[in-house]
Write a protein that holds these residues in place. Structure first.
Motif, PDB file in Angstrom:
ATOM      1  N   MET A  52       8.742  -1.256  -5.999  1.00  0.00           N
ATOM      2  CA  MET A  52       8.724  -2.451  -6.514  1.00  0.00           C
ATOM      3  C   MET A  52       7.467  -3.058  -7.408  1.00  0.00           C
ATOM      4  N   LYS A  53       6.317  -2.277  -7.267  1.00  0.00           N
ATOM      5  CA  LYS A  53       5.262  -2.492  -7.778  1.00  0.00           C
ATOM      6  C   LYS A  53       5.495  -1.621  -9.249  1.00  0.00           C
ATOM      7  N   GLY A  54       6.322  -0.853  -9.755  1.00  0.00           N
ATOM      8  CA  GLY A  54       6.436  -0.428 -11.050  1.00  0.00           C
ATOM      9  C   GLY A  54       6.063   1.168 -11.021  1.00  0.00           C
ATOM     10  N   PHE A  55       5.702   1.629  -9.764  1.00  0.00           N
ATOM     11  CA  PHE A  55       5.473   3.151  -9.990  1.00  0.00           C
ATOM     12  C   PHE A  55       6.677   3.979 -10.251  1.00  0.00           C
ATOM     13  N   CYS A  56       6.600   5.069 -10.862  1.00  0.00           N
ATOM     14  CA  CYS A  56       7.381   5.617 -11.252  1.00  0.00           C
ATOM     15  C   CYS A  56       7.975   6.874 -10.268  1.00  0.00           C
ATOM     16  N   MET A  79      12.988  -7.189   2.248  1.00  0.00           N
ATOM     17  CA  MET A  79      12.796  -7.427   1.063  1.00  0.00           C
ATOM     18  C   MET A  79      13.905  -6.673   0.021  1.00  0.00           C
ATOM     19  N   VAL A  80      14.219  -7.605  -0.916  1.00  0.00           N
ATOM     20  CA  VAL A  80      15.200  -6.893  -1.964  1.00  0.00           C
ATOM     21  C   VAL A  80      14.546  -6.142  -3.012  1.00  0.00           C
ATOM     22  N   GLU A  81      14.608  -5.048  -3.137  1.00  0.00           N
ATOM     23  CA  GLU A  81      13.665  -4.112  -4.263  1.00  0.00           C
ATOM     24  C   GLU A  81      13.683  -4.748  -5.543  1.00  0.00           C
ATOM     25  N   SER A  82      14.818  -5.229  -6.045  1.00  0.00           N
ATOM     26  CA  SER A  82      15.148  -5.808  -7.299  1.00  0.00           C
ATOM     27  C   SER A  82      14.435  -7.092  -7.505  1.00  0.00           C
ATOM     28  N   GLN A  83      14.166  -7.576  -6.387  1.00  0.00           N
ATOM     29  CA  GLN A  83      13.326  -9.016  -6.571  1.00  0.00           C
ATOM     30  C   GLN A  83      11.827  -8.895  -6.483  1.00  0.00           C
ATOM     31  N   ASN A  84      11.334  -8.534  -7.684  1.00  0.00           N
ATOM     32  CA  ASN A  84      10.083  -8.010  -7.763  1.00  0.00           C
ATOM     33  C   ASN A  84       9.509  -8.699  -9.045  1.00  0.00           C
ATOM     34  N   GLN A  85       9.900  -9.953  -9.430  1.00  0.00           N
ATOM     35  CA  GLN A  85       9.461 -10.830 -10.523  1.00  0.00           C
ATOM     36  C   GLN A  85       8.075 -11.004 -10.405  1.00  0.00           C
ATOM     37  N   ILE A 108       5.637  -9.895  -8.566  1.00  0.00           N
ATOM     38  CA  ILE A 108       4.886  -8.586  -8.005  1.00  0.00           C
ATOM     39  C   ILE A 108       4.288  -7.994  -9.022  1.00  0.00           C
ATOM     40  N   PRO A 109       2.954  -7.942  -9.124  1.00  0.00           N
ATOM     41  CA  PRO A 109       2.226  -7.138 -10.486  1.00  0.00           C
ATOM     42  C   PRO A 109       2.887  -5.725 -10.596  1.00  0.00           C
ATOM     43  N   GLN A 110       3.078  -5.290 -11.804  1.00  0.00           N
ATOM     44  CA  GLN A 110       4.071  -4.035 -12.116  1.00  0.00           C
ATOM     45  C   GLN A 110       2.867  -3.097 -12.731  1.00  0.00           C
ATOM     46  N   VAL A 111       3.247  -1.918 -12.649  1.00  0.00           N
ATOM     47  CA  VAL A 111       2.615  -0.697 -13.190  1.00  0.00           C
ATOM     48  C   VAL A 111       3.062  -0.497 -14.410  1.00  0.00           C
ATOM     49  N   THR A 112       2.617  -0.345 -15.628  1.00  0.00           N
ATOM     50  CA  THR A 112       3.376  -0.112 -17.031  1.00  0.00           C
ATOM     51  C   THR A 112       3.569   1.197 -17.252  1.00  0.00           C
ATOM     52  N   GLU A 113       4.707   1.660 -18.049  1.00  0.00           N
ATOM     53  CA  GLU A 113       4.916   3.035 -18.157  1.00  0.00           C
ATOM     54  C   GLU A 113       3.828   3.707 -18.775  1.00  0.00           C
ATOM     55  N   GLU A 114       2.901   3.245 -19.453  1.00  0.00           N
ATOM     56  CA  GLU A 114       1.611   3.968 -20.002  1.00  0.00           C
ATOM     57  C   GLU A 114       0.942   4.380 -18.765  1.00  0.00           C
ATOM     58  N   GLU A 115       0.603   3.274 -17.716  1.00  0.00           N
ATOM     59  CA  GLU A 115      -0.028   3.807 -16.470  1.00  0.00           C
ATOM     60  C   GLU A 115       0.556   4.712 -15.723  1.00  0.00           C
ATOM     61  N   ASN A 116       1.951   4.709 -15.666  1.00  0.00           N
ATOM     62  CA  ASN A 116       2.588   5.773 -14.772  1.00  0.00           C
ATOM     63  C   ASN A 116       2.419   6.942 -15.481  1.00  0.00           C
ATOM     64  N   MET A 122       4.944   0.627   3.301  1.00  0.00           N
ATOM     65  CA  MET A 122       6.334   0.586   3.113  1.00  0.00           C
ATOM     66  C   MET A 122       6.643   1.573   2.063  1.00  0.00           C
ATOM     67  N   GLU A 123       5.510   2.574   2.011  1.00  0.00           N
ATOM     68  CA  GLU A 123       5.038   3.291   0.584  1.00  0.00           C
ATOM     69  C   GLU A 123       6.155   3.482  -0.269  1.00  0.00           C
ATOM     70  N   GLY A 124       7.184   3.935  -0.229  1.00  0.00           N
ATOM     71  CA  GLY A 124       8.200   4.403  -1.016  1.00  0.00           C
ATOM     72  C   GLY A 124       8.627   3.040  -1.807  1.00  0.00           C
ATOM     73  N   GLN A 125       9.122   2.116  -0.817  1.00  0.00           N
ATOM     74  CA  GLN A 125       9.754   0.742  -1.775  1.00  0.00           C
ATOM     75  C   GLN A 125       8.863  -0.007  -2.250  1.00  0.00           C
ATOM     76  N   THR A 126       7.681  -0.106  -1.446  1.00  0.00           N
ATOM     77  CA  THR A 126       6.583  -0.764  -1.895  1.00  0.00           C
ATOM     78  C   THR A 126       6.102  -0.531  -3.328  1.00  0.00           C
ATOM     79  N   LEU A 127       5.859   0.954  -3.436  1.00  0.00           N
ATOM     80  CA  LEU A 127       5.370   1.532  -4.800  1.00  0.00           C
ATOM     81  C   LEU A 127       6.478   1.164  -5.890  1.00  0.00           C
TER      82      LEU A 127
END
Length: 273
Positions: free
Chosen positions: A121-125, A1-7, A9-17, A114-119
């Motif tokens: 892709m889900k918007g984790f900082c 999976m390409v890391e940038s193709q995450n449209q 995928i539910p994302q973690v917001t900056e506030e949540e990070n 795939m902890e690192g890439q998966t996180l």
């Protein structure tokens, strides 16, 4: 999976990070001396691997056990280290229901039981990804036999029994399988069942580490699904045990059970109506 193709995928917001990586507080931790330890970790002054160790004890499943298969391994982690991962797990639970789909029902409050890439892709900082890497890597393990603990060796990958973060991290990584299946469905490579009852049809349900996949009777779709599962194994590092998996057949599929069982490498099961 390409890391940038995450449209999709539910994302973690900056506030949540910011909440995930905020300074640790006394409300999260029991004792002040432990808070000092967390402060050292936050300021990158603590070598977490010094606390990251555990012991595997082999418990017999029966009397007079003589074979390794007759023992059950129980992994006991250092309590100080488990406090770190418990606090991290409590923070992670604040966003877990957002980044894991409703098809997963275990370990998620409010969903019945795939902890690192998966996180990423889900918007984790980046800071949270680095913390997670420290939590799950670099641990040491000793095996206890007859009250003697052998030489410690380093665990290289995988999640561990007894770690409060393990169930949630597993859910987040396994969630990528649901995303892959949805993308395949959107591309008409597979078709879910009962679309008249479930929007877009039902393709997957998960409970803990058990997964049920649904597809229409179509050998080409089945081949696509097998390829998708193999791709998921390569991407995630998780291993699907096809030999312990079962296939249930309905309707016309009952006449092709041998072909399906051979394709997936699963045991044949009694026919369903």
């Amino acid at each position: 999976m390409v890391e940038s193709q995450n449209q999709d995928i539910p994302q973690v917001t900056e506030e949540e990070n910011n909440i995930l990586t905020a300074t640790f507080t006394e409300r999260e931790i029991i004792k002040k001396d432990l808070l000092a330890l967390f402060t050292d970790f936050f300021e990158e002054c603590l070598l977490l691997r010094s606390l990251n160790f555990g012991v595997i004890t082999l418990l017999p499943k029966m009397k007079e056990a003589t074979k390794i298969q007759q023992y059950r391994p129980i992994y006991v982690l250092n309590v100080s280290y488990k406090i770190f991962t418990k606090v991290a797990a409590n923070r992670l639970m604040t966003v877990a229901s957002k980044v894991v789909r409703p098809s997963q029902t275990a370990f998620m409050p409010g969903r019945n039981i795939m902890e690192g890439q998966t996180l990423r892709m889900k918007g984790f900082c980046q800071q949270w990804c680095l913390w997670t890497e420290k939590f799950v890597t670099g641990g040491s393990v000793g095996i206890k036999v007859n009250d003697d603990i052998g030489h410690y060796f380093q665990s290289k990958k995988g999640l561990r029994q007894g770690d409060p973060m393990s169930p949630i991290l597993f859910n987040i990584v396994a969630e990528m399988l649901s995303i892959l299946i949805k993308r395949a469905k959107d591309d008409s490579q597979i078709i879910g069942i009962i679309p008249h009852l479930v929007d877009d049809g039902l393709q997957i349900l998960r409970y803990a580490d058990d997964t049920i996949i649904f597809i229409d009777h179509d050998l080409e779709q089945a081949k696509n699904m097998k390829l998708l599962l193999c791709v998921f194994e390569q991407l995630s590092g998780l291993k699907i045990n096809f030999h312990k998996s079962e296939i249930f057949y309905f309707g016309e599929a009952k006449h092709f059970e041998h072909e399906y069982a051979e394709l997936f490498g699963c045991a044949q099961t009694p026919q369903c109506g």
